[in-house]
Write a protein that holds these residues in place. Structure first.
Motif, PDB file in Angstrom:
ATOM      1  N   ASN A 436     -14.900  42.571  39.984  1.00  0.00           N
ATOM      2  CA  ASN A 436     -15.292  41.557  40.974  1.00  0.00           C
ATOM      3  C   ASN A 436     -16.061  42.185  42.129  1.00  0.00           C
ATOM      4  O   ASN A 436     -17.071  41.641  42.593  1.00  0.00           O
ATOM      5  N   GLU A 437     -15.581  43.353  42.608  1.00  0.00           N
ATOM      6  CA  GLU A 437     -16.279  44.013  43.729  1.00  0.00           C
ATOM      7  C   GLU A 437     -17.656  44.487  43.292  1.00  0.00           C
ATOM      8  O   GLU A 437     -18.628  44.361  44.047  1.00  0.00           O
ATOM      9  N   VAL A 438     -17.763  45.039  42.080  1.00  0.00           N
ATOM     10  CA  VAL A 438     -19.066  45.491  41.586  1.00  0.00           C
ATOM     11  C   VAL A 438     -20.023  44.304  41.491  1.00  0.00           C
ATOM     12  O   VAL A 438     -21.201  44.407  41.865  1.00  0.00           O
ATOM     13  N   ARG A 439     -19.508  43.163  41.008  1.00  0.00           N
ATOM     14  CA  ARG A 439     -20.346  41.961  40.883  1.00  0.00           C
ATOM     15  C   ARG A 439     -20.894  41.554  42.252  1.00  0.00           C
ATOM     16  O   ARG A 439     -22.087  41.252  42.386  1.00  0.00           O
ATOM     17  N   GLU A 440     -20.029  41.578  43.276  1.00  0.00           N
ATOM     18  CA  GLU A 440     -20.463  41.196  44.626  1.00  0.00           C
ATOM     19  C   GLU A 440     -21.521  42.155  45.162  1.00  0.00           C
ATOM     20  O   GLU A 440     -22.539  41.742  45.732  1.00  0.00           O
ATOM     21  N   ILE A 450     -19.037  54.333  40.334  1.00  0.00           N
ATOM     22  CA  ILE A 450     -17.623  54.149  39.999  1.00  0.00           C
ATOM     23  C   ILE A 450     -17.089  55.435  39.398  1.00  0.00           C
ATOM     24  O   ILE A 450     -17.611  55.926  38.396  1.00  0.00           O
ATOM     25  N   GLY A 451     -16.050  55.980  40.002  1.00  0.00           N
ATOM     26  CA  GLY A 451     -15.438  57.206  39.492  1.00  0.00           C
ATOM     27  C   GLY A 451     -14.199  56.898  38.671  1.00  0.00           C
ATOM     28  O   GLY A 451     -13.346  56.112  39.094  1.00  0.00           O
ATOM     29  N   THR A 452     -14.108  57.477  37.454  1.00  0.00           N
ATOM     30  CA  THR A 452     -12.935  57.288  36.602  1.00  0.00           C
ATOM     31  C   THR A 452     -12.322  58.655  36.275  1.00  0.00           C
ATOM     32  O   THR A 452     -12.977  59.676  36.434  1.00  0.00           O
ATOM     33  N   VAL A 453     -11.075  58.651  35.800  1.00  0.00           N
ATOM     34  CA  VAL A 453     -10.423  59.926  35.498  1.00  0.00           C
ATOM     35  C   VAL A 453     -10.458  60.266  34.013  1.00  0.00           C
ATOM     36  O   VAL A 453     -10.043  61.351  33.621  1.00  0.00           O
ATOM     37  N   SER A 454     -10.951  59.358  33.167  1.00  0.00           N
ATOM     38  CA  SER A 454     -10.978  59.647  31.729  1.00  0.00           C
ATOM     39  C   SER A 454     -12.122  58.891  31.073  1.00  0.00           C
ATOM     40  O   SER A 454     -12.638  57.901  31.596  1.00  0.00           O
ATOM     41  N   ILE A 455     -12.514  59.388  29.899  1.00  0.00           N
ATOM     42  CA  ILE A 455     -13.544  58.704  29.104  1.00  0.00           C
ATOM     43  C   ILE A 455     -13.051  57.319  28.701  1.00  0.00           C
ATOM     44  O   ILE A 455     -13.798  56.343  28.726  1.00  0.00           O
ATOM     45  N   VAL A 581     -32.183  50.133  50.519  1.00  0.00           N
ATOM     46  CA  VAL A 581     -30.777  50.481  50.274  1.00  0.00           C
ATOM     47  C   VAL A 581     -30.066  50.830  51.574  1.00  0.00           C
ATOM     48  O   VAL A 581     -28.899  50.465  51.769  1.00  0.00           O
ATOM     49  N   ARG A 582     -30.742  51.512  52.472  1.00  0.00           N
ATOM     50  CA  ARG A 582     -30.130  51.834  53.778  1.00  0.00           C
ATOM     51  C   ARG A 582     -29.758  50.543  54.507  1.00  0.00           C
ATOM     52  O   ARG A 582     -28.691  50.434  55.116  1.00  0.00           O
ATOM     53  N   GLU A 583     -30.635  49.565  54.433  1.00  0.00           N
ATOM     54  CA  GLU A 583     -30.380  48.287  55.107  1.00  0.00           C
ATOM     55  C   GLU A 583     -29.191  47.553  54.477  1.00  0.00           C
ATOM     56  O   GLU A 583     -28.424  46.876  55.163  1.00  0.00           O
ATOM     57  N   LEU A 584     -28.996  47.757  53.165  1.00  0.00           N
ATOM     58  CA  LEU A 584     -27.883  47.102  52.453  1.00  0.00           C
ATOM     59  C   LEU A 584     -26.543  47.788  52.722  1.00  0.00           C
ATOM     60  O   LEU A 584     -25.492  47.256  52.356  1.00  0.00           O
ATOM     61  N   GLY A 585     -26.570  48.978  53.299  1.00  0.00           N
ATOM     62  CA  GLY A 585     -25.314  49.687  53.594  1.00  0.00           C
ATOM     63  C   GLY A 585     -25.145  50.983  52.835  1.00  0.00           C
ATOM     64  O   GLY A 585     -24.095  51.629  52.919  1.00  0.00           O
ATOM     65  N   GLY A 586     -26.172  51.381  52.044  1.00  0.00           N
ATOM     66  CA  GLY A 586     -26.112  52.653  51.329  1.00  0.00           C
ATOM     67  C   GLY A 586     -25.298  52.576  50.051  1.00  0.00           C
ATOM     68  O   GLY A 586     -24.915  51.502  49.584  1.00  0.00           O
ATOM     69  N   LEU A 587     -25.011  53.725  49.488  1.00  0.00           N
ATOM     70  CA  LEU A 587     -24.256  53.816  48.230  1.00  0.00           C
ATOM     71  C   LEU A 587     -22.789  53.471  48.484  1.00  0.00           C
ATOM     72  O   LEU A 587     -22.181  53.937  49.441  1.00  0.00           O
ATOM     73  N   HIS A 588     -22.222  52.653  47.573  1.00  0.00           N
ATOM     74  CA  HIS A 588     -20.790  52.312  47.667  1.00  0.00           C
ATOM     75  C   HIS A 588     -20.044  53.025  46.549  1.00  0.00           C
ATOM     76  O   HIS A 588     -20.417  52.944  45.376  1.00  0.00           O
ATOM     77  N   ILE A 589     -18.994  53.744  46.927  1.00  0.00           N
ATOM     78  CA  ILE A 589     -18.175  54.489  45.968  1.00  0.00           C
ATOM     79  C   ILE A 589     -16.906  53.708  45.656  1.00  0.00           C
ATOM     80  O   ILE A 589     -16.211  53.249  46.566  1.00  0.00           O
ATOM     81  N   ILE A 590     -16.605  53.565  44.372  1.00  0.00           N
ATOM     82  CA  ILE A 590     -15.337  52.951  43.956  1.00  0.00           C
ATOM     83  C   ILE A 590     -14.563  53.963  43.117  1.00  0.00           C
ATOM     84  O   ILE A 590     -15.044  54.422  42.075  1.00  0.00           O
ATOM     85  N   GLY A 591     -13.382  54.336  43.587  1.00  0.00           N
ATOM     86  CA  GLY A 591     -12.493  55.190  42.811  1.00  0.00           C
ATOM     87  C   GLY A 591     -11.505  54.309  42.068  1.00  0.00           C
ATOM     88  O   GLY A 591     -10.836  53.463  42.687  1.00  0.00           O
ATOM     89  N   SER A 616     -20.168  53.774  51.875  1.00  0.00           N
ATOM     90  CA  SER A 616     -18.764  53.365  52.003  1.00  0.00           C
ATOM     91  C   SER A 616     -18.006  53.777  50.741  1.00  0.00           C
ATOM     92  O   SER A 616     -18.613  54.106  49.722  1.00  0.00           O
ATOM     93  N   SER A 617     -16.684  53.756  50.854  1.00  0.00           N
ATOM     94  CA  SER A 617     -15.860  54.111  49.685  1.00  0.00           C
ATOM     95  C   SER A 617     -14.546  53.343  49.721  1.00  0.00           C
ATOM     96  O   SER A 617     -14.056  52.981  50.789  1.00  0.00           O
ATOM     97  N   ARG A 618     -14.010  53.094  48.549  1.00  0.00           N
ATOM     98  CA  ARG A 618     -12.685  52.491  48.437  1.00  0.00           C
ATOM     99  C   ARG A 618     -12.063  52.903  47.106  1.00  0.00           C
ATOM    100  O   ARG A 618     -12.736  52.976  46.087  1.00  0.00           O
ATOM    101  N   PHE A 619     -10.738  53.168  47.157  1.00  0.00           N
ATOM    102  CA  PHE A 619     -10.011  53.485  45.933  1.00  0.00           C
ATOM    103  C   PHE A 619      -9.147  52.301  45.514  1.00  0.00           C
ATOM    104  O   PHE A 619      -8.498  51.675  46.358  1.00  0.00           O
ATOM    105  N   TYR A 620      -9.150  52.028  44.222  1.00  0.00           N
ATOM    106  CA  TYR A 620      -8.292  51.013  43.625  1.00  0.00           C
ATOM    107  C   TYR A 620      -7.192  51.729  42.845  1.00  0.00           C
ATOM    108  O   TYR A 620      -7.473  52.626  42.045  1.00  0.00           O
ATOM    109  N   VAL A 621      -5.944  51.346  43.093  1.00  0.00           N
ATOM    110  CA  VAL A 621      -4.794  52.033  42.500  1.00  0.00           C
ATOM    111  C   VAL A 621      -3.867  50.997  41.896  1.00  0.00           C
ATOM    112  O   VAL A 621      -3.803  49.858  42.378  1.00  0.00           O
ATOM    113  N   SER A 622      -3.162  51.370  40.819  1.00  0.00           N
ATOM    114  CA  SER A 622      -2.127  50.480  40.279  1.00  0.00           C
ATOM    115  C   SER A 622      -0.851  51.283  40.063  1.00  0.00           C
ATOM    116  O   SER A 622      -0.892  52.513  39.951  1.00  0.00           O
TER     117      SER A 622
END
Length: 867
Positions: A436-440, A450-455, A581-591, A616-622
Motif C-alpha cells: 500500500n505504501e509503495v502504491r502511494e 525496498i530492502g529484504t532479508v532473503s530472496i 525527485v528532490r521536489e517529491l521528497g527524494g528516495l524513500h527507503i522501506i525495510g 526518508s526511511s521506515r521499517f515494517y516489522v511483524s
C-alpha cells in the motif's frame, strides 16, 4: 547538563578538529601554489625520494602529498577532494576506521591515504567486497594515480598467476578480500619462488579495507579455507536425508512446565543446533539396526544424522542458499545477499544440503590451508578501514584489531527523515501495508527502494507488486550480474527497486539516476570500454558541460559524431529528473524486516539522503519475523490480542522500536562472542601457522647455504631427539637402550649401521652424546660429497617443502577433528578452550618431531638418478 558533559568527553569531535588544524588547513593553504605545479608526477616522485632516501617519514610529507593528490584529482578526473574527505584520508593514513555516510565519496577518500603510503614503495592494497567494485575503483581512480607517477593494478578472480604478480608489484593494488586472502594462502603453498604472487619483500605492508564492517565483522565468522579432495563422496548422505524425514520435531524442555523434551529431536534456532532426544536415538538405532549410535564405530553416522537434521530444519533454499541451473548448491551471504560461488559449508553440512535437494553430492574436502580474516589482516604492518556504519561495532574493532572509529562529518547536513517502525501482528499484514505504501509513493512518481532479508521475501513482494500493477526491479543473488546497473538507477522517478539486504552496496544511488552510467552503457553497446581513459574523459567533459567534448569524441573509435547530442540529452534528462525527485521528497527507503544487526539497518537507511539530498526511511516489522519471534517480548503480542488489533492495525511507538533495538543488541553481543571464540581458537593455530609459514618462506627464498644449514640442523635435532629417548642424560650409560638407539638412528641414517654403539658405555654422558653428533655431522659431509653442493641444496629445498606440506596438511586435519570434538570436554567439567590449547600444542610438537625424522630419512635414503 548531559549535552555539556558529552561535549567535554567527545573525543571524536576533538580528533576531527585536530586533523582540520594539522592537515586540512595547511593543505588548503598550499592549494593555490600547487595549482601552478606543471608536472605533478615529478613533484610527487620528489616526495618519494625524500621518504625512501632522505629518511623523512610519511607524517613529514602528508601536507604537500595531500595537496598534490587533490590537484591530481581535479586535473585527471574532475573531482576535487572536499575538506571532509581530507579528514577521512588522514584518518585512514593513521590506521583508523573512518565512518563516512553513503555518498560522501569513500572511493576518492581512499586515494589520499593510498597514494601517500605508496611513497614508501612497498605496495598498498585497497580491499573491496566484490570484483566489480575492485575493477571500477582501479579503473576510475587509475587516472589520478598515473597523474602522480604511480602504478595501479587489479587482482581479479579470473587472472593467471603472472598477471596477479604484475598487479601486486604495482604501487597500488585493488583486490577483493577473498582473492587477497587466498593469494596469501596459495603463496604459502608455493613450491618455487616464481609461483609467489604477492611481493616477496613486503607482501602485506598497508591496506585500506572498504566496507570494513562487512569484511571484518560479517564475513569474519567464516575462515578462509583452501581445500583438497580427501575421500570420495558418499551416498550415505542421501540415506540420512530420507531417514530424518521420518523423525518428528519436538519442543525442548521448559523449566517449571515440562522436564523432558518432546519428539525425536529439538531445534535451537538461536545457536543453529539440533539435539536428538532419547526417543529419537532409540528410533534411529532401530531404523539403522545398530546397538549404540554414539559408540566409536558409529560416531560418523551420528555426525551425519545431525548435519542432515540441520540441513532439513535450519538451512532453507532461497534464504541461506540457492540451487543453480547446473544443480550446484551456492551459499548466500546472510549480510550482503550476494551469492558466494566456491564457498562450501564445512563438516559435511554442504553434502547434507545437496542430499536434501537431490542434486549431485560433491566430494568431501580436506583443509590444506586456512586462516581467519581477523588474523590475516593483523599480519599487515598497518591497515585502516572505511564504511558508512562502524561506530556500533567500535568495541570489536578495538578489541580485535586495535583500531578505533572516527566519525567523519558530512560535507552537507543530512536531512533524511527516519520514521518510527510500524509493527504488525503477522507477516502478510506487514507485506500488505508495504504494498500500500509503495502504491502511494509510486503514484506521485517518487522512487522507492525496498530492502529484504532473503530472496524468498524479495520474490514474494515482487509477486504482490506485480499483482498490484506496480512496475519494479528485483535485485538479489539470482540477478547479481545486473547489480550495479539496477542500483545506479534506483533514484530515478517512478522507480521501485527490491534489493536483498545490502545488495548493490558500494554503488551510489543518485536522485534522477546516474547519467555517466547511462552513457557508459551506450558506449559499451558500441564496443567501447567505458573505463578506457578516452571514454572517461569524454563522459566527464559532458557532465561538466565542457566544450572540449566535441573534440574528445573523435578519439573514440566506432562512435558516431551524433552521439555527442545523445550524451548531452541524457545528462539534461537526468538533471531534470533529479530536480523533480528532490521536489517529491527524494528516495524513500522501506525495510521489510529488522536485521539482527542495527548496523545493517543503518546501511539500508543510508542509501537515501546522500550529499544533503532529501529522503526518508521506515521499517515494517511483524511478530512473525525471526528477530521478533526469537528475541522480542511476548507481552506486546498479548497486549495486541487484548486490544483486539488485527493484521491491518500497526503499532507505531518508541517503546516497540526500543524493544527491537534491545533485541538487536543482544544478538550483536552473541554474534561478537561467536566471532571472538572463533578467533581465540584460531589464535592457537595462528602461532603454529606463523612458525610453519616463516620456515617455508625461508626455504623458498633463502640462500643455498641457509637452506643447507636448516637441513643439517634438522638432522642434528633428530639425532638429539633419539638420544634423549634412548640414552637420556639423567640416566647412567649402563641403563641406556643402545639397541633401540641403533635401530632408530640406522633407520634414518644408514651410516649408523657401522657405528660402535657399545663403546658409548665407557664414556661420560657428555662425551657419548658428542661422539654421536660428530658422527652425524661426518655422515652429512659424506652425503654432501656424494651428491655435490648444488644437488644437495636442490634436494634440501625439495625435501623440506614436501615434508613440511605433507605433515602440515595432516596436522590441519587433526586440528579439525580436535576442534569438532573438544566441546564434549565441557561435560567433564573441563574448559574446552584450555583443553584445545593443551592438545594442539602437543600435536604441533609431535608434528615438528616427525618432520625432523622424515627430513633426515629422505636426505640420507633418497636415491638420486643423476643420469
Amino acid at each position: 547538563m548531559f549535552r555539556v558533559l558529552n561535549k567535554i568527553f567527545d573525543n571524536n569531535a576533538r580528533d576531527v578538529q585536530k586533523l582540520i588544524k594539522n592537515v586540512v588547513q595547511p593543505v588548503n593553504a598550499l592549494e593555490e601554489e600547487t595549482m601552478k605545479v606543471e608536472n605533478l608526477a615529478e613533484a610527487f616522485m620528489n616526495l618519494r625520494q625524500r621518504v625512501v632516501e632522505g629518511g623523512e617519514t610519511l607524517d613529514d610529507v602528508i601536507v604537500p602529498a595531500f595537496a598534490l593528490i587533490r590537484e591530481a584529482g581535479r586535473r585527471s578526473i574532475g573531482k576535487r577532494h572536499y575538506d571532509t574527505q581530507l579528514i577521512g584520508g588522514a584518518a585512514l593514513h593513521y590506521g583508523r576506521i573512518a565512518e563516512m555516510r553513503t555518498g560522501e565519496g569513500k572511493t576518492l577518500v581512499a586515494t589520499l591515504a593510498l597514494a601517500l603510503n605508496a611513497l614508501e614503495a612497498k605496495g598498498c592494497h585497497l580491499v573491496t567486497v566484490n570484483d566489480y567494485l575492485a575493477r571500477v575503483g582501479a579503473e576510475e581512480m587509475g587516472l589520478l594515480y598515473r597523474t602522480l607517477g604511480l602504478t595501479v593494478g587489479l587482482a581479479a578472480r579470473d587472472m593467471q598467476p603472472h598477471q596477479r604478480q604484475a598487479a601486486y608489484a604495482c604501487d597500488i593494488t585493488y583486490v577483493t578480500n577473498s582473492e587477497l586472502g587466498f593469494d596469501y594462502l596459495r603463496d604459502n603453498m608455493a613450491q618455487s619462488p616464481d609461483q609467489l604472487v604477492l611481493r616477496a619483500d613486503h607482501p602485506l605492508h598497508y591496506a585500506i579495507v572498504d566496507e570494513v564492517d562487512s569484511i571484518l565483522i560479517d564475513e569474519a565468522r567464516t575462515p578462509l579455507i583452501i581445500s583438497g579432495q580427501a575421500e570420495k563422496a558418499t551416498d550415505q548422505y542421501f540415506i540420512f536425508a530420507k531417514l530424518v524425514k521420518r523423525l518428528q520435531k519436538g519442543e525442548p524442555a521448559e523449566p517449571g512446565k515440562r522436564t523432558e523434551p518432546t519428539g525425536d529431536y529439538t531445534v535451537d534456532e538461536k545457536s543453529k543446533g539440533v539435539h536428538l532426544t532419547e526417543q529419537g536415538i532409540n528410533r534411529i538405532e532401530k531404523l539403522l539396526s545398530i546397538d549404540d549410535l554414539y559408540s566409536p564405530e558409529h560416531m560418523e553416522k551420528a555426525h551425519m544424522i545431525t548435519q542432515a537434521l540441520r540441513a532439513k530444519d535450519l538451512y532453507h533454499r532461497d534464504t541461506d542458499y540457492i540451487v543453480s541451473a547446473e544443480g550446484e548448491v551456492i551459499i548466500i551471504d546472510e549480510f550482503t545477499g550476494r551469492s558466494m560461488p566456491g564457498r562450501r559449508y564445512g563438516e559435511g553440512l554442504h553434502q547434507a544440503i545437496e542430499a536434501k535437494e537431490g542434486v549431485k553430492i560433491e566430494n568431501e574436502n580436506q583443509t590444506l590451508a586456512t586462516i581467519t580474516y581477523q588474523n590475516f589482516f593483523r599480519l599487515y604492518d598497518k591497515f585502516a578501514g572505511m564504511t558508512g556504519t562502524a561506530k556500533t561495532e567500535e568495541k570489536e574493532f578495538l578489541d580485535i584489531y586495535g583500531s578505533d572509529v572516527l566519525v567523519i562529518p558530512t560535507n552537507l547536513p543530512v536531512i533524511r527523515q527516519d520514521h518510527d517502525d510500524l509493527v504488525y501482528r503477522s507477516k502478510m499484514g506487514k507485506f500488505g501495508a508495504v504494498v500500500n505504501e509503495v502504491r502511494e509513493m509510486h503514484a506521485t512518481g517518487r522512487p522507492v527502494l525496498i530492502g529484504t532479508v532473503s530472496i524468498e521475501t524479495s520474490e514474494l513482494l515482487s509477486r504482490m507488486l506485480t499483482a498490484a500493477g506496480i512496475k519494479h526491479q528485483v535485485l538479489n543473488a539470482k540477478y547479481e550480474a545486473l547489480e550495479a546497473a539496477i542500483v545506479a538507477q534506483a533514484g530515478r522517478s517512478n522507480t521501485v527497486t527490491i534489493a536483498t539486504n545490502m545488495a548493490g552496496r558500494g554503488t551510489d544511488i543518485m536522485l534522477g539516476g546516474n547519467a555517466e552510467f547511462l552513457m557508459g552503457d551506450r558506449l559499451e553497446s558500441m564496443g567501447v570500454n567505458r573505463f578506457a581513459p578516452e571514454a572517461e574523459e569524454f563522459t566527464k567533459a559532458i557532465m561538466r558541460g565542457d566544450e572540449r567534448a566535441a573534440e574528445l569524441i573523435k578519439a573514440l573509435p566506432d562512435v558516431p559524431a551524433n552521439f555527442l547530442a545523445e550524451a548531452q540529452a541524457l545528462r539534461d534528462q537526468v538533471n531534470a529528473d533529479r530536480a523533480k525527485v528532490r521536489e517529491l521528497g527524494g528516495l524513500h527507503i522501506i525495510g521489510t524486516e529488522r536485521h539482527e544487526s542495527r548496523r545493517i539497518d543503518n546501511q539500508l537507511r543510508g542509501r537515501a539522503g546522500r550529499q544533503g539530498d532529501p529522503g526518508s526511511s521506515r521499517f515494517y516489522v511483524s511478530f512473525e519475523d525471526d528477530l521478533m519471534r526469537l528475541f522480542a517480548n511476548d507481552r506486546v503480542v498479548a497486549m495486541m490480542d487484548r486490544l483486539g488489533m488485527d493484521d491491518t492495525q500497526p503499532i507505531e511507538a518508541k517503546m516497540v522500536t526500543g524493544a527491537i533495538e534491545r533485541a538487536q543488541a543482544r544478538v550483536e553481543d552473541r554474534n561478537f562472542a561467536t566471532r571472538k571464540q572463533l578467533l581465540e581458537f584460531d589464535n592457537v593455530m595462528s602461532k603454529q601457522r606463523e612458525i610453519i609459514y616463516a620456515q617455508r618462506r625461508e626455504v623458498l627464498l633463502g640462500a643455498d647455504a641457509d637452506v643447507e644449514e636448516s637441513t643439517e640442523g634438522m638432522v642434528g635435532d633428530f639425532v638429539e631427539l633419539k638420544l634423549g629417548e634412548f640414552a637420556p642424560i639423567d640416566e647412567e650409560p649402563e641403563k641406556w637402550d643402545l639397541d633401540g638407539l641403533k635401530t632408530a638412528l640406522a633407520d634414518a641414517v644408514p651410516a649408523f649401521e657401522g657405528f660402535d654403539f657399545e663403546a658409548l658405555r665407557g664414556m661420560s654422558v657428555a662425551d657419548a652424546h658428542t661422539r654421536v653428533l660428530e658422527f652425524t655431522a661426518d655422515a652429512f659431509e659424506t652425503r654432501r660429497a656424494e651428491l655435490g653442493a648444488d644437488l644437495l641444496n636442490s634436494l634440501s629445498r625439495y625435501v623440506l617443502l614436501q615434508v613440511v606440506d605433507q605433515y602440515w596438511k595432516e596436522h590441519l586435519h587433526g586440528m579439525d577433528v580436535l576442534r569438532q570434538g573438544i566441546g564434549l570436554r565441557g561435560y567433564g567439567q573441563r574448559d574446552p578452550f584450555t583443553e584445545y590449547k593443551f592438545e594442539a600444542t602437543n600435536m604441533f610438537n609431535e608434528m615438528i618431531d616427525t618432520l625432523k625424522t622424515e627430513v633426515t630419512k629422505f636426505m640420507f635414503r633418497m636415491q638420486v638418478n643423476t643420469a
